[in-house]
Design a protein around this motif. Structure first.
Motif, PDB file in Angstrom:
ATOM      1  N   MET A 140      -7.721   4.709  22.512  1.00 32.55           N
ATOM      2  CA  MET A 140      -6.967   5.830  23.063  1.00 32.55           C
ATOM      3  C   MET A 140      -7.060   7.061  22.163  1.00 32.55           C
ATOM      4  SD  MET A 140      -2.978   5.734  24.251  1.00 32.55           S
ATOM      5  CE  MET A 140      -3.228   4.452  25.453  1.00 32.55           C
ATOM      6  N   THR A 141      -7.179   6.839  20.861  1.00 27.88           N
ATOM      7  CA  THR A 141      -7.203   7.946  19.908  1.00 27.88           C
ATOM      8  C   THR A 141      -8.614   8.275  19.412  1.00 27.88           C
ATOM      9  OG1 THR A 141      -6.718   6.427  18.079  1.00 27.88           O
ATOM     10  CG2 THR A 141      -4.837   7.528  19.138  1.00 27.88           C
ATOM     11  N   GLY A 142      -9.611   7.631  20.007  1.00 27.56           N
ATOM     12  CA  GLY A 142     -10.993   7.964  19.680  1.00 27.56           C
ATOM     13  C   GLY A 142     -11.514   7.377  18.377  1.00 27.56           C
ATOM     14  N   LEU A 143     -10.901   6.303  17.913  1.00 31.05           N
ATOM     15  CA  LEU A 143     -11.348   5.678  16.669  1.00 31.05           C
ATOM     16  C   LEU A 143     -12.224   4.466  16.947  1.00 31.05           C
ATOM     17  CD1 LEU A 143      -8.037   5.682  14.614  1.00 31.05           C
ATOM     18  CD2 LEU A 143     -10.018   7.151  14.266  1.00 31.05           C
ATOM     19  N   ASP A 144     -13.189   4.244  16.077  1.00 32.76           N
ATOM     20  CA  ASP A 144     -13.989   3.028  16.091  1.00 32.76           C
ATOM     21  C   ASP A 144     -13.300   2.067  15.119  1.00 32.76           C
ATOM     22  OD1 ASP A 144     -15.805   0.981  15.566  1.00 32.76           O
ATOM     23  OD2 ASP A 144     -17.534   2.320  15.439  1.00 32.76           O
ATOM     24  N   LEU A 145     -12.517   1.151  15.664  1.00 32.69           N
ATOM     25  CA  LEU A 145     -11.700   0.279  14.814  1.00 32.69           C
ATOM     26  C   LEU A 145     -12.552  -0.579  13.892  1.00 32.69           C
ATOM     27  CD1 LEU A 145      -8.809  -0.403  14.103  1.00 32.69           C
ATOM     28  CD2 LEU A 145      -8.862  -2.175  15.859  1.00 32.69           C
ATOM     29  N   GLN A 146     -13.691  -1.038  14.371  1.00 33.29           N
ATOM     30  CA  GLN A 146     -14.565  -1.842  13.519  1.00 33.29           C
ATOM     31  C   GLN A 146     -14.986  -1.043  12.286  1.00 33.29           C
ATOM     32  OE1 GLN A 146     -17.393  -4.496  15.307  1.00 33.29           O
ATOM     33  NE2 GLN A 146     -18.991  -3.787  13.925  1.00 33.29           N
ATOM     34  N   HIS A 147     -15.364   0.200  12.482  1.00 35.48           N
ATOM     35  CA  HIS A 147     -15.745   1.074  11.364  1.00 35.48           C
ATOM     36  C   HIS A 147     -14.570   1.283  10.416  1.00 35.48           C
ATOM     37  CE1 HIS A 147     -17.550   4.407   9.198  1.00 35.48           C
ATOM     38  NE2 HIS A 147     -16.460   5.104   9.447  1.00 35.48           N
ATOM     39  N   GLU A 148     -13.387   1.537  10.973  1.00 34.35           N
ATOM     40  CA  GLU A 148     -12.201   1.789  10.148  1.00 34.35           C
ATOM     41  C   GLU A 148     -11.803   0.553   9.347  1.00 34.35           C
ATOM     42  OE1 GLU A 148     -10.993   4.772   9.658  1.00 34.35           O
ATOM     43  OE2 GLU A 148     -12.306   5.648  11.169  1.00 34.35           O
ATOM     44  N   VAL A 149     -11.892  -0.626   9.956  1.00 30.78           N
ATOM     45  CA  VAL A 149     -11.549  -1.866   9.250  1.00 30.78           C
ATOM     46  C   VAL A 149     -12.542  -2.106   8.121  1.00 30.78           C
ATOM     47  CG1 VAL A 149     -11.422  -4.385   9.471  1.00 30.78           C
ATOM     48  CG2 VAL A 149     -10.302  -2.923  11.161  1.00 30.78           C
ATOM     49  N   LYS A 150     -13.833  -1.919   8.393  1.00 40.10           N
ATOM     50  CA  LYS A 150     -14.850  -2.106   7.348  1.00 40.10           C
ATOM     51  C   LYS A 150     -14.609  -1.154   6.185  1.00 40.10           C
ATOM     52  CE  LYS A 150     -19.371  -2.966   5.962  1.00 40.10           C
ATOM     53  NZ  LYS A 150     -19.137  -2.795   4.568  1.00 40.10           N
ATOM     54  N   LYS A 151     -14.317   0.105   6.502  1.00 40.88           N
ATOM     55  CA  LYS A 151     -14.028   1.098   5.466  1.00 40.88           C
ATOM     56  C   LYS A 151     -12.837   0.658   4.606  1.00 40.88           C
ATOM     57  CE  LYS A 151     -12.895   5.281   6.842  1.00 40.88           C
ATOM     58  NZ  LYS A 151     -12.843   6.611   7.464  1.00 40.88           N
ATOM     59  N   LYS A 152     -11.801   0.151   5.247  1.00 43.63           N
ATOM     60  CA  LYS A 152     -10.590  -0.269   4.531  1.00 43.63           C
ATOM     61  C   LYS A 152     -10.861  -1.508   3.679  1.00 43.63           C
ATOM     62  CE  LYS A 152      -6.227  -0.085   3.502  1.00 43.63           C
ATOM     63  NZ  LYS A 152      -5.686   0.943   2.652  1.00 43.63           N
ATOM     64  N   VAL A 153     -11.624  -2.456   4.207  1.00 38.76           N
ATOM     65  CA  VAL A 153     -11.969  -3.658   3.443  1.00 38.76           C
ATOM     66  C   VAL A 153     -12.767  -3.261   2.196  1.00 38.76           C
ATOM     67  CG1 VAL A 153     -13.402  -5.748   3.490  1.00 38.76           C
ATOM     68  CG2 VAL A 153     -11.828  -5.267   5.370  1.00 38.76           C
ATOM     69  N   ASP A 154     -13.721  -2.360   2.364  1.00 40.40           N
ATOM     70  CA  ASP A 154     -14.519  -1.898   1.223  1.00 40.40           C
ATOM     71  C   ASP A 154     -13.644  -1.181   0.198  1.00 40.40           C
ATOM     72  OD1 ASP A 154     -16.728  -2.959   2.484  1.00 40.40           O
ATOM     73  OD2 ASP A 154     -17.512  -1.013   3.161  1.00 40.40           O
ATOM     74  N   LYS A 155     -12.723  -0.364   0.679  1.00 38.38           N
ATOM     75  CA  LYS A 155     -11.813   0.352  -0.220  1.00 38.38           C
ATOM     76  C   LYS A 155     -10.944  -0.615  -0.999  1.00 38.38           C
ATOM     77  CE  LYS A 155      -8.303   4.003  -0.111  1.00 38.38           C
ATOM     78  NZ  LYS A 155      -7.594   4.969   0.750  1.00 38.38           N
ATOM     79  N   ASN A 156     -10.403  -1.623  -0.311  1.00 39.16           N
ATOM     80  CA  ASN A 156      -9.570  -2.613  -0.982  1.00 39.16           C
ATOM     81  C   ASN A 156     -10.367  -3.416  -2.002  1.00 39.16           C
ATOM     82  OD1 ASN A 156      -7.380  -1.808   0.517  1.00 39.16           O
ATOM     83  ND2 ASN A 156      -7.414  -3.543   1.897  1.00 39.16           N
ATOM     84  N   ALA A 157     -11.615  -3.738  -1.674  1.00 39.87           N
ATOM     85  CA  ALA A 157     -12.455  -4.514  -2.590  1.00 39.87           C
ATOM     86  C   ALA A 157     -12.770  -3.723  -3.855  1.00 39.87           C
ATOM     87  CB  ALA A 157     -13.737  -4.931  -1.887  1.00 39.87           C
ATOM     88  N   ALA A 158     -12.830  -2.410  -3.743  1.00 37.99           N
ATOM     89  CA  ALA A 158     -13.165  -1.560  -4.885  1.00 37.99           C
ATOM     90  C   ALA A 158     -11.983  -1.293  -5.814  1.00 37.99           C
ATOM     91  CB  ALA A 158     -13.739  -0.228  -4.394  1.00 37.99           C
ATOM     92  N   ARG A 159     -10.793  -1.654  -5.373  1.00 40.20           N
ATOM     93  CA  ARG A 159      -9.606  -1.436  -6.218  1.00 40.20           C
ATOM     94  C   ARG A 159      -9.628  -2.385  -7.415  1.00 40.20           C
ATOM     95  NH1 ARG A 159      -5.234  -1.131  -1.374  1.00 40.20           N
ATOM     96  NH2 ARG A 159      -5.570   1.051  -0.875  1.00 40.20           N
ATOM     97  N   PRO A 160      -9.158  -1.889  -8.544  1.00 42.49           N
ATOM     98  CA  PRO A 160      -9.104  -2.789  -9.709  1.00 42.49           C
ATOM     99  C   PRO A 160      -8.087  -3.907  -9.491  1.00 42.49           C
ATOM    100  CG  PRO A 160      -8.190  -0.610 -10.245  1.00 42.49           C
ATOM    101  CD  PRO A 160      -8.681  -0.556  -8.835  1.00 42.49           C
ATOM    102  N   ASP A 161      -8.340  -5.045 -10.111  1.00 43.74           N
ATOM    103  CA  ASP A 161      -7.435  -6.195  -9.978  1.00 43.74           C
ATOM    104  C   ASP A 161      -6.105  -5.960 -10.628  1.00 43.74           C
ATOM    105  OD1 ASP A 161      -9.349  -7.506  -8.567  1.00 43.74           O
ATOM    106  OD2 ASP A 161     -10.155  -8.555 -10.296  1.00 43.74           O
TER     107      ASP A 161
END
Length: 87
Positions: A66-87
Motif C-alpha cells: 500500500m505504501t510502495g515498499l518492497d518488503l523483501q528489500h527492506e527486510v534484507k537491508k535491516k538484517v544486514d544492518k543488524n548483522a553489522a552492529r557490534p556485539d
C-alpha cells in the motif's frame, strides 16, 4: 515463497475480494489488533499462534504494498544492518 511473491499474492487477494487497499491507518490498526491476538494466543498456549503470526505477516506485506515498499528489500537491508552492529 519469498517475501516479494507473498506481497504480490496478498495484494492480489485483497483487490480480488474488495478488501481495503487505500486506508493505511486502518491497516496499521488491523496489524496492531493481530499482533495483540497473536500475543494472547502465545500467552494462553493456544494452537492458533502460528495462524495469528501469519496474519501479522500478511498485514505487514499489505502495508508495504500500500505504501510502495518492497518488503523483501527492506527486510534484507535491516538484517544486514543488524548483522553489522557490534556485539
Amino acid at each position: 515463497m519469498d517475501l516479494s511473491s507473498l506481497q504480490r499474492l496478498v495484494w492480489e487477494n485483497k483487490v480480488r475480494k474488495g478488501y481495503n487497499t487505500t486506508d493505511a491507518p486502518l491497516e496499521f490498526c488491523m496489524l496492531q489488533e493481530n499482533v495483540a491476538t497473536a500475543f494472547a494466543a502465545w500467552r494462553k498456549q493456544e494452537e492458533l499462534l502460528g495462524e495469528e503470526l501469519a496474519d501479522v505477516v500478511l498485514y505487514a506485506t499489505s502495508i508495504a504494498e500500500m505504501t510502495g515498499l518492497d518488503l523483501q528489500h527492506e527486510v534484507k537491508k535491516k538484517v544486514d544492518k543488524n548483522a553489522a552492529r557490534p556485539d
